[in-house]
Design a protein around this motif. Structure first.
Motif, PDB file in Angstrom:
ATOM      1  N   MET A 145       0.809  -1.212   0.000  1.00 30.32           N
ATOM      2  CA  MET A 145       0.000   0.000   0.000  1.00 30.32           C
ATOM      3  C   MET A 145       0.846   1.267   0.000  1.00 30.32           C
ATOM      4  O   MET A 145       0.425   2.311  -0.505  1.00 30.32           O
ATOM      5  N   GLY A 146       2.042   1.176   0.552  1.00 27.31           N
ATOM      6  CA  GLY A 146       2.891   2.361   0.653  1.00 27.31           C
ATOM      7  C   GLY A 146       3.495   2.809  -0.656  1.00 27.31           C
ATOM      8  O   GLY A 146       3.557   4.014  -0.939  1.00 27.31           O
ATOM      9  N   LEU A 147       3.932   1.865  -1.490  1.00 29.44           N
ATOM     10  CA  LEU A 147       4.585   2.248  -2.746  1.00 29.44           C
ATOM     11  C   LEU A 147       3.637   2.957  -3.711  1.00 29.44           C
ATOM     12  O   LEU A 147       4.005   3.992  -4.287  1.00 29.44           O
ATOM     13  N   PRO A 148       2.407   2.462  -3.938  1.00 32.31           N
ATOM     14  CA  PRO A 148       1.500   3.230  -4.813  1.00 32.31           C
ATOM     15  C   PRO A 148       1.204   4.629  -4.280  1.00 32.31           C
ATOM     16  O   PRO A 148       1.163   5.593  -5.050  1.00 32.31           O
ATOM     17  N   LEU A 149       1.006   4.748  -2.954  1.00 35.44           N
ATOM     18  CA  LEU A 149       0.712   6.053  -2.378  1.00 35.44           C
ATOM     19  C   LEU A 149       1.906   6.988  -2.507  1.00 35.44           C
ATOM     20  O   LEU A 149       1.750   8.175  -2.820  1.00 35.44           O
ATOM     21  N   ALA A 150       3.117   6.457  -2.291  1.00 40.20           N
ATOM     22  CA  ALA A 150       4.322   7.269  -2.437  1.00 40.20           C
ATOM     23  C   ALA A 150       4.495   7.735  -3.876  1.00 40.20           C
ATOM     24  O   ALA A 150       4.937   8.867  -4.131  1.00 40.20           O
ATOM     25  N   THR A 151       4.142   6.878  -4.839  1.00 40.43           N
ATOM     26  CA  THR A 151       4.227   7.256  -6.251  1.00 40.43           C
ATOM     27  C   THR A 151       3.275   8.400  -6.565  1.00 40.43           C
ATOM     28  O   THR A 151       3.636   9.345  -7.277  1.00 40.43           O
ATOM     29  N   CYS A 152       2.071   8.327  -6.034  1.00 39.37           N
ATOM     30  CA  CYS A 152       1.118   9.438  -6.215  1.00 39.37           C
ATOM     31  C   CYS A 152       1.677  10.720  -5.612  1.00 39.37           C
ATOM     32  O   CYS A 152       1.569  11.803  -6.216  1.00 39.37           O
ATOM     33  N   ALA A 153       2.285  10.610  -4.425  1.00 44.93           N
ATOM     34  CA  ALA A 153       2.855  11.787  -3.768  1.00 44.93           C
ATOM     35  C   ALA A 153       3.964  12.405  -4.614  1.00 44.93           C
ATOM     36  O   ALA A 153       4.096  13.640  -4.687  1.00 44.93           O
ATOM     37  N   PHE A 154       4.751  11.578  -5.282  1.00 43.02           N
ATOM     38  CA  PHE A 154       5.834  12.057  -6.147  1.00 43.02           C
ATOM     39  C   PHE A 154       5.274  12.927  -7.274  1.00 43.02           C
ATOM     40  O   PHE A 154       5.770  14.032  -7.531  1.00 43.02           O
TER      41      PHE A 154
END
Length: 533
Positions: free
Chosen positions: A401-410
């Protein structure tokens, strides 16, 4: 060693996969996105979204190079290096750049670049600072924040574990073709086992190819001994031998006017009439020791190293070039490297790579979740979960769950950060890792179904926020991209919308999912044992 070969292979497959599965998920995730790194970089720079593709790009290259030499000679005649980067199908603008003098402690010179619209040859407004898709490309094997050599050793060992897991998985999978078409819903661990089997088997050739060729890309770091024993100076002499180098003009002294670039291009087109030039690099311009290196696209050839010709900048003499006929060993190495990077892939093949990558991280994710669910289902009533189970569940939530959310944040940071902020590109990367860290902290506190549902909903909102914020902060949106046939930008926004919808579907599934019954637990356990017996 277990009491049978198949049980030993099952044990090996489980533990080799589990020990590195979260790192492998990061590698597959970032590597899959990297197949479209040019498109991501394009989206991250809205200042160039309206540049029209040239109608005849290759025929315009000669004049663009001549103009570039005149421009750089007028702007930076004493610079140590020049470079001219020509437009490509996926990179629409023309760049003229020169190196600035090195500052104390600086390893490489920084370049002062001027970007131009190739259709009008007019300079473009300054681009926003961003790493774009190159961030995910480098993250794939350099892991960021880690020493480069250390990171590549870590990636090598993870890839080796991945290869062992794939081979052992094939060995233990007796019903490989039957299970490719089997998916049972709402059956606890059995459902995750089916998802693991389907994603593994459907893309098995891709998984084998991408893992093995990934090891090949770093083979000289893993096995440097043949080169170390065959060359006096080891790897340095080896790379000098296989890479075209200038050994003619190195000792020339003093200043000398540059040869007319027309004479260089005439030699190039005589040798390669259909050359698609990628870049022209000049070292020590206006000096007797100057060289002009012309890099040409390999087009559909299976070559990872860009073919190049090196000329003396003072005389126009051809002093070195890439081998036209490769030895069998070098041809094999170049082919395997090009297969891994996918740089030569046409759009359809690039999408197949992308789908194969998605199957890869679905395979890894389903394996991680299945392991944790099996332990949960085998626990006695009112028993407390072990530290190992808590750790696995926390890492699952953090990574999946963290990697997709971090990608959106980028990508959101790319739109909302001020264009004048110092170190803007690094702050986009910081937004990625800070978001990921927040998810990790949440996972340390709680990892139950509620947290998964909340994180799925947040991911859904974040994915939908990317195209919305883009529409609010730029002159483009998914509708205008469709009308103007800007397919790369349209697809980018559409994929985020699709991902958001899938996350909301997952949120609803988690809300309505029923607890696994004991009957299902028993059936799941026997099914898993039967599969691996």
């Amino acid at each position: 060693m277990k009491d049978s070969f198949f049980r030993s292979m099952t044990w090996l497959h489980t533990w080799v996969g589990l020990l590195v599965c979260w790192l492998l998920y990061l590698i597959f995730f970032s590597g899959t996105l990297s197949f479209f790194r040019d498109e991501m970089s394009l989206w991250n720079q809205p200042e160039i979204h309206n540049i029209q593709a040239q109608s005849d790009r290759i025929s315009a290259q000669k004049q663009q190079i001549i103009t570039g030499f005149d421009y750089l000679n007028a702007q930076a005649s004493n610079a140590p290096n020049w470079r001219i980067t020509l437009p490509e199908q996926r990179v629409p603008y023309l760049t003229y750049g020169f190196a600035k003098p090195k500052e104390p402690g600086q390893r490489r010179s920084k370049f002062e670049d001027t970007q131009l619209d190739p259709n009008t040859m007019q300079p473009l407004a300054s681009f926003r600072e961003t790493k774009g898709g190159n961030f995910f490309y480098r993250l794939h094997f350099d892991l960021h924040y880690i020493d480069v050599i250390t990171a590549r050793w870590i990636v090598c060992f993870a890839s080796l574990f991945m290869l062992i897991a794939i081979v052992s998985g094939v060995v233990i999978h007796k019903r490989i073709f039957k299970d490719m078409f089997t998916f049972r819903r709402n059956k606890g661990s059995r459902t995750w086992l089916d998802a693991h089997n389907i994603s593994s088997v459907l893309a098995l050739p891709f998984h084998l190819m991408i893992t093995y060729t990934g090891l090949i890309t770093l083979i000289f770091m893993l096995f440097p001994y043949p080169a170390e024993t065959s060359y006096d100076k080891g790897m340095r002499d080896f790379f000098n031998d296989v890479t075209p180098r200038n050994n003619v003009t190195d000792k020339a002294q003093g200043a000398a006017p540059m040869v007319k670039v027309n004479s260089i291009l005439d030699q190039l087109y005589t040798k390669w009439p259909n050359a698609d030039i990628r870049r022209v690099q000049v070292s020590n311009p206006n000096m007797a020791a100057s060289t002009i290196t012309v890099l040409v696209s390999p087009q559909k050839a299976f070559r990872d190293q860009t073919p190049r010709l090196i000329f003396s900048g003072a005389t126009g003499e051809l002093v070195a070039q890439t081998d036209e006929e490769l030895s069998a060993g070098k041809a094999l190495y170049e082919s395997l490297n090009s297969m891994h990077t996918g740089r030569l892939a046409e759009p359809l093949l690039r999408w197949l790579y992308f789908l194969g990558g998605i199957a890869g991280f679905v395979m890894i994710a389903s394996g991680c979740i299945m392991w944790a669910k099996r332990l949960r289902e085998r626990m006695k009533k009112n028993a407390h979960p072990s530290f190992g189970l808590k750790l696995v569940e926390g890492l699952n939530l953090t990574t999946l769950m963290g990697l997709p959310l971090a990608t959106c944040a980028f990508f959101i940071a790319n739109r909302v950060l001020s264009l004048q902020v110092a170190g803007r590109a690094d702050k986009e990367v910081l937004a990625f890792f800070l978001t990921w860290l927040v998810v990790a902290i949440v996972a340390l506190i709680k990892r139950d179904r509620v947290q998964w549902r909340v994180m799925a909903a947040i991911n859904g909102l974040a994915c939908l926020a990317v195209p919305v914020i883009n529409a609010l902060t730029t002159n483009g949106n998914i509708v205008s991209y469709l009308i103007n046939k800007q397919w790369a930008l349209f697809t980018f926004d559409a994929l985020f919308i699709l991902s958001g919808i899938l996350f909301f579907i997952q949120t609803e599934k988690l809300r309505t999912a029923k607890p696994t019954t004991k009957a299902i637990k028993k059936n799941t356990s026997s099914d898993l044992k039967g599969q691996k017996a």
